[in-house]
Design a protein around this motif. Structure first.
Motif, short mmCIF file in Angstrom:
data_model
loop_
_atom_site.label_atom_id
_atom_site.label_comp_id
_atom_site.label_asym_id
_atom_site.label_seq_id
_atom_site.Cartn_x
_atom_site.Cartn_y
_atom_site.Cartn_z
N HIS A 478 0.85 -1.19 0.00
CA HIS A 478 0.00 0.00 0.00
C HIS A 478 0.88 1.23 0.00
CE1 HIS A 478 0.90 0.47 4.24
NE2 HIS A 478 0.56 -0.79 4.44
N GLY A 479 0.25 2.37 -0.11
CA GLY A 479 1.02 3.60 -0.27
C GLY A 479 1.54 4.18 1.03
N GLY A 480 1.15 3.61 2.14
CA GLY A 480 1.60 4.16 3.42
C GLY A 480 3.00 3.69 3.76
N THR A 481 3.71 4.47 4.55
CA THR A 481 5.08 4.09 4.94
C THR A 481 5.11 3.74 6.42
OG1 THR A 481 5.61 6.42 5.34
CG2 THR A 481 6.21 5.49 3.19
N GLU A 482 6.02 2.81 6.73
CA GLU A 482 6.16 2.34 8.11
C GLU A 482 7.31 3.11 8.78
OE1 GLU A 482 4.39 0.04 9.99
OE2 GLU A 482 5.73 0.63 11.63
N MET A 483 6.98 3.84 9.83
CA MET A 483 8.02 4.59 10.54
C MET A 483 8.05 4.19 12.01
SD MET A 483 6.12 8.28 10.20
CE MET A 483 4.97 7.92 8.87
N GLY A 484 7.40 3.06 12.30
CA GLY A 484 7.39 2.60 13.68
C GLY A 484 5.99 2.58 14.26
N GLN A 485 5.08 3.27 13.60
CA GLN A 485 3.73 3.44 14.15
C GLN A 485 2.90 2.17 14.08
OE1 GLN A 485 4.49 3.83 11.03
NE2 GLN A 485 3.00 4.90 9.81
#
Lengths: 778, 491
Positions: A478-485
């Protein structure tokens, strides 16, 4: 055919306390960040050369010592840019990759050195000789206003009611001002980009960015190539908090430029000091306000100006200062109101997104007005708060003309007040302060209402790509990025729930512009809302095909086909998911889908200051108790109780983590995190040795965090959950207010303490001294 | 006596012996791990020893005992690792195998978010677990003072630390179970030779003994002596300074000796804050808080009292406290030793009473007499792991008539050196120990110091708080009312 016994539920569906999908990799050090990717042989390294002046003309640059340094391959300047020398996300053409002619802040990139090792590039960059002619510079927001510095972008005005009539009617009028400091993101992984050149105009980048599509666009713009030539990959970031929404673009552009010029893989990673010097932060604000109120403390009118230190360019200062205004009301109805923003240019790094995106500064300003009213009337600030909450006939319209329809702050406050025993503890604090001479205590209970959606309406869309492979395993992108959340975890839970398969059947793959195009920044707390919905949509498309296929093949009605845990039920028959998928594949059913979602109902007319910018609101409240040493200004947060609304949580364990983390980060912003510029315009707090984010020992001695488990989003969000990234960041306003109350005790609570943020021990002690003098004199 | 020379360094890295003969004097352990050995579990967050993302464990032998301590790989020079065992996060669990109990606890309690700081937390908690299997929350916080996390707010990490002892069995931990074998391997690396690597100004040395150190330094007084590298490390990583030739001290057991007699304690210059803590806390309980607030645990494990003094910083943590105690420094050049009072060691900013070729060999701290009062207060923006804005140390004797007979007051952060408050002391000596005397002495501090404004504090705050600390010292001798924050244990 394998006939299955039905099982209760899948493992790892929605609303479960599922672990972070990378948890086991984080703890073993095997989670791969960009600097951990094995480099192809011959990889070169870039390092930025930064301005040593806050504002100056560049008279000459001598690179001789740079290029002759060991290991140096070359130097890049603006002249090496085939496309545009600009990465302005506001498309104002005010954000050069490399400064030319003049520099506008200390730390502005001027050139990059390319060398065989990072160390060689870094050492060489320091050898440059630049001749400057200094120009007058301004770092402070009020000085910028006084010096007639321009605005970096059009300001916003929100207005409702009749301000003049409101003040005329008000029995009491107070004027005040407050300074609110900025904040460095201090993501643990600093900025980094790694570029690998491809055929023709193609290039592939690994970038620590929250906004891959924008990074793609900016790299294309700088290289002078179309977006289809640029691929951005982001598996994860080591923290971002808004600091990688636009700020990654420059690093990506430099890596890409060098990679294309030298036909080599190129990596760029600034040292922490350079990262903190050369990239934007949370905006510092000055708030000037006037508030009219009756003798009970009911607000009649508010007029406030929010001036922000934006730095040398627009970046995201427009929407950031807008959001400050959107949250200056917090939970309170202002019958007559005018709120204005003043996004001022300064000779500092261009400030940018940071968790809350201006909202926290607006809310701190709003809460300061409440505090002032309370001290003026000698009342508990919580009573003033309750008196002014939205609710009741004609008291639901925000300054931007959106009606608050989902207000639950009353219930949240009531429950928290009871569970934390607020009234009795406040009485205890007051009694303690009467006896104790040196140590004083304070307690405060403050609410949060935070609007969810990008105020730039077009950003409220998302895409996802789901493949079901013939073996029944599922690939999710998907278009979202993982930054720890925990976004990847939550979205995978949604897909598991859609297909009713165990979570371990789903692999979430690195975010890439090649799989899902035209994505929005993972920002505005919207990651799960948008991408969860898009992924659900993709899964639903595949499911619809599977249902139609099953109905036809087995000769049953579509309503007799159901996805049960790890099983498909077709009429009376149950088939294991993977067996069913194999059959579907054999029957040539398309097992892949691109999902899409756009947030409904929202609209916003900025020029009129009217609309419904937010799909819904998230709420919360916290009660903080502190002790303050009136000899030194040192303090300790003794106890914090939080009740926070995440709707029906997709993953309560992750959401609690977001609330706890946001609280401590927000507390740091309001207490020990201080940005300090010297007279030459140099930021001197640019490393953890000088910039103090909270430690484990700073977290509240008692820290009770609860989710409002009864809350269900009244809007149709993904499984009725609510966004959680930003809203809890504002909970620790209660810490600032509790410190203020302890300080106010030295003047018998008769004078508003008005401590600016961050309330460092120094500011607290100087406020105490000021209050003591005022009490003596008056 | 001729000293034998070895031209390589040898240490254990996880399960393997490493021998290096070509290594730069400024090679950091972190870059060595990540770039040379491709061990990329250990992360760089700040390269200045403040964030702890690069935390690894280093086992060092002293008198046959092997102790593992957390250190910051970013500011630890590889050259200083001779004879040590370096343990990195990469070695804790085999690929596909079960997680180490510390790792499992972190996963179970949702203690990682972005995960970048996580390997460092794992290693700090591992170090803590080996020393203290069931730590209190305060002890956990102390062990984590040198680890920054920006995501979690730490609550889950504390929960993980508490869970380790429940899910793990320390006796089965490899570093515990195989301790004897590892000691044997490390003992075998000790050959009593001087290590010398590199050429000319690029070289670094590990003296064979303190006598050897004295010879080397006398012959080459421009060499840079490095003990814990908690400050010198930054000269390299932040200022890119060339510091070679370097002489490392951390392997010299003789400099890690602590001797106590009836009048005081002598700490070898190479004794770390951690190693000194048991005796400091026993004999100088007034220093416990200060000691616990020096850097983070990693810095306390690496940094030395001798280095803190020799370095001459105006904001070093220990000098004001030790000056007020009447400590002295043992200096040595060649075979010649001399002892100088610590307060006169600091001449002016950047200048100490140390001759070329002379080094700090030991620090002697006399006990506080029974009739004396002594206190130290450190003021910082953040409670832990922060550099003093002001540090005040007060040492006072009130005689039988209620008059001040002796007073030594020293402050850090108020001048170019750690400096005594001569005017304030004069205002106190001979005067009654009263509120009025304190007021006078507080005023006198204004004559003693003209502090600077910087990012840590303004001049106004520094002077105001310096005065108020004197008041605090007075108030603590009066009545029972608390005049300091009660640093509560978290629950």
């Amino acid at each position: 055919m394998n006939v299955m016994q039905p099982i209760d539920r899948i493992r790892g569906g929605v609303h479960e306390n599922e672990r972070h999908e990378s948890g086991h990799k984080h703890v073993t050090g095997t989670a791969e960040y960009i600097d951990d990717i094995p480099e192809p042989s011959g990889t070169l390294h870039a390092y930025l050369g930064l301005s040593q002046r806050a504002h100056a003309q560049i008279l000459s640059i001598d690179f001789d010592a740079v290029t002759s340094a060991p290991g140096v391959i070359g130097v890049l300047t603006a002249a090496d840019i085939p496309g545009e020398n600009d990465v302005s996300p506001a498309h104002k053409h005010d954000d050069p990759v490399f400064a030319t002619g003049k520099v506008e802040f200390h730390g502005q990139p001027i050139f990059a050195v390319i060398a065989e090792t990072r160390d060689a590039a870094r050492r060489a960059a320091a050898r440059v000789k630049i001749e400057y002619r200094d120009l007058p510079h301004v770092t402070d927001v009020l000085e910028a206003a006084a010096a007639n510095y321009p605005l970096v972008i059009d300001p916003l005005k929100l207005e409702r009611g009749d301000i003049a009539a409101g003040f005329a009617k008000a029995k009491n009028i107070l004027e005040g001002e407050m300074r609110i400091g900025g904040q460095d993101h201090f993501y643990l992984e600093g900025h980094i980009s790694f570029a690998i050149p491809g055929e023709d105009d193609e290039i592939t980048l690994y970038s620590s960015t929250q906004h891959p599509s924008e990074t793609q666009h900016m790299v294309g713009q700088v290289l002078g190539v179309a977006s289809n030539a640029v691929t951005i990959n982001v598996r994860r970031m080591g923290g971002a908090f808004g600091g990688k929404e636009t700020q990654a673009n420059l690093f990506a552009a430099v890596a890409a430029l060098a990679a294309k010029k030298y036909h080599c893989a190129v990596k760029i990673r600034p040292d922490r000091d350079d990262d903190m010097t050369a990239t934007g932060k949370r905006h510092d604000f000055h708030v000037g306000y006037k508030v009219g109120f009756d003798d009970d403390g009911r607000i009649e009118a508010v007029d406030a100006i929010f001036s922000a230190r934006c730095g040398f360019s627009a970046d995201l200062s427009g929407p950031v200062t807008d959001r400050a205004l959107f949250h200056a009301d917090n939970c309170y109805f202002y019958p007559h109101v005018r709120l204005r923003s003043r996004p001022l240019k300064t000779n500092t790094v261009s400030n940018t997104a940071f968790r809350g995106f201006g909202g926290p500064q607006g809310m701190v300003g709003g809460e300061r007005m409440i505090e002032d009213v309370a001290y003026a009337l000698g009342k508990d600030p919580l009573d003033i708060r309750k008196l002014n909450f939205y609710g009741g006939e004609g008291r639901n319209l925000t300054p931007y003309h959106q009606t608050v329809e989902d207000n639950i702050i009353g219930r949240i406050i009531e429950e928290l007040e009871t569970s934390c025993d607020y009234a009795a503890r406040r009485a205890e604090v007051l009694a303690f302060n009467r006896k104790s001479q040196i140590i004083k205590r304070g307690i405060a209970l403050t609410p949060v209402k935070f609007g969810i959606s990008f105020t730039k309406t077009e950003y409220n869309q998302a895409g996802a790509l789901v493949h079901v492979y013939a073996d029944g395993s599922i690939h999710l992108n998907h278009g979202g990025t993982e930054m720890g959340q925990g976004l990847y975890t939550k979205v995978a839970q949604v897909v598991a729930d859609e297909f009713q398969v165990d979570l371990n059947r789903i692999k979430v793959t690195a975010t890439t512009t090649g799989k899902v195009p035209n994505t929005s920044a993972t920002a505005a707390s919207s990651g799960s809302d948008l991408n969860g919905m898009a992924a659900a949509n993709a899964a639903q498309q595949i499911k619809a095909r599977l249902v139609a296929f099953a109905a036809e093949r087995w000769g049953v009605s579509e309503k007799d086909v159901a996805f049960e845990p790890n099983t498909i039920r077709i009429g009376a028959e149950r088939i294991a998911f993977s067996d069913f998928i194999r059959i579907a594949y054999g029957s040539r059913i398309q097992l892949s889908a691109a999902g899409f979602y756009k947030t409904p109902k929202i609209h916003w007319n900025r020029s009129e200051g009217r609309g419904r910018p937010f799909f819904y609101y998230a709420y919360g409240a916290s009660c903080s108790e502190v002790s303050v040493d009136t000899l030194t200004g040192e303090y300790q947060v003794d106890r914090v109780d939080v009740l926070h609304d995440v709707g029906k949580s997709l993953n309560p364990a992750l959401d609690i983590g977001q609330v706890e983390g946001a609280f401590v980060q927000g507390m740091g912003w309001l207490t020990t995190e201080e940005l300090w510029w010297d007279a030459k315009g140099r930021l001197r707090t640019h490393a953890p040795s000088t910039y103090k984010i909270p430690l484990a020992s700073d977290r509240p001695r008692i820290f009770n965090v609860k989710l409002a488990e009864w809350s269900v989003n009244r809007e149709e969000t993904i499984r009725r959950s609510k966004a959680v990234g930003e809203p809890p960041f504002m909970l620790p306003i209660s810490v600032l207010e509790a410190i203020s109350m302890a300080a106010a005790s030295v003047a018998a609570y008769r004078i508003a303490p008005r401590i600016d943020a961050p309330a460092t021990p120094e500011r607290v002690l100087l406020a105490i001294e000021r209050l003591r003098r005022a009490a003596k004199n008056g | 006596m001729t000293v034998q020379i070895r031209s390589s360094i040898r240490f254990l890295l996880n399960h393997r012996l490493v021998e290096l003969s070509a290594v730069s004097a400024v090679q950091t352990l972190l870059d060595f791990l990540r770039l040379d050995r491709n061990l990329r579990g250990t992360k760089e967050g700040c390269a200045e020893g403040d964030c702890g993302a690069c935390t690894v464990l280093v086992g060092r032998l002293l008198d046959g005992r092997l102790k593992y301590e957390s250190v910051n790989a970013c500011i630890r020079f590889v050259g200083s690792l001779d004879g040590c065992h370096v343990v990195t996060v990469d070695s804790l669990a085999s690929p596909g195998g079960p997680l180490h109990p510390v790792q499992q606890a972190m996963v179970d309690t949702h203690a990682s978010q972005c995960g970048f700081c996580t390997p460092g937390f794992v290693m700090s908690l591992y170090g803590l677990w080996m020393e203290n299997p069931k730590p209190s929350v305060t002890e956990i916080e102390k062990a984590l003072q040198g680890n920054l996390c920006r995501c979690t707010g730490y609550a889950a990490i504390i929960r993980a630390a508490e869970a380790v002892s429940v899910i793990g069995d320390l006796d089965r931990d490899p570093l515990v179970a195989e301790r004897a074998k590892i000691i044997q391997k490390l003992e075998a690396l000790k050959d009593g030779k001087r290590v010398e690597i590199g050429e000319g100004s690029e070289r670094f040395l590990l003296p064979a003994s303190v006598d050897d150190l004295a010879d080397i330094y006398e012959a080459e007084p421009n060499a840079r002596i490095v003990a814990g590298s908690t400050d010198v490390g930054l000269w390299v990583t932040k200022f890119m300074r060339d510091i070679a030739p370097v002489v490392h001290l951390s392997h010299l057991d003789e400099l890690r000796r602590i001797t106590a007699d009836e009048t005081g304690i002598t700490f070898g210059a190479g004794v770390s804050y951690t190693e000194s803590f048991p005796l400091i806390s026993k004999h100088f309980p007034q220093l416990i808080e200060l000691w616990n607030r020096i850097g983070g645990q990693q810095v306390r494990n690496m940094g030395t009292i001798g280095g803190n003094i020799a370095n001459g910083s105006p904001i070093g943590d220990t000098p004001p406290a030790l000056i007020a105690l009447g400590a002295s420094v043992v200096l040595r050049k060649g075979k010649v030793q001399r002892t100088v009072p610590l307060e006169s060691f600091f001449i002016e900013y950047g200048k100490q009473d140390r001759q070329p070729g002379e080094f700090v060999e030991a620090v002697r701290i006399p006990f506080v007499s029974e009739n004396a009062r002594y206190a130290v207060y450190k003021i910082t923006k953040r409670l832990d792991e922060d550099i003093s804005a002001v540090c005040g140390a007060f040492h006072l004797v009130v005689d039988g008539n209620g008059k001040v007979s002796e007073a030594v007051i020293a402050y850090g952060g108020m001048a170019g050196t750690p400096k005594r408050a001569a005017n304030a002391e004069a205002a106190l000596i001979g005067a009654g120990w009263t509120e009025a005397t304190i007021e006078t002495a507080m005023e006198a501090l204004g004559k003693d110091y003209t502090p600077l404004t910087d990012w840590r504090a303004s001049a106004d705050y520094r002077l105001l708080v310096a005065k108020n600390l004197l008041r605090r010292f007075y108030l603590e001798t009066q009545g029972d009312e608390p005049v300091r924050l009660d640093r509560k244990q978290a629950v």
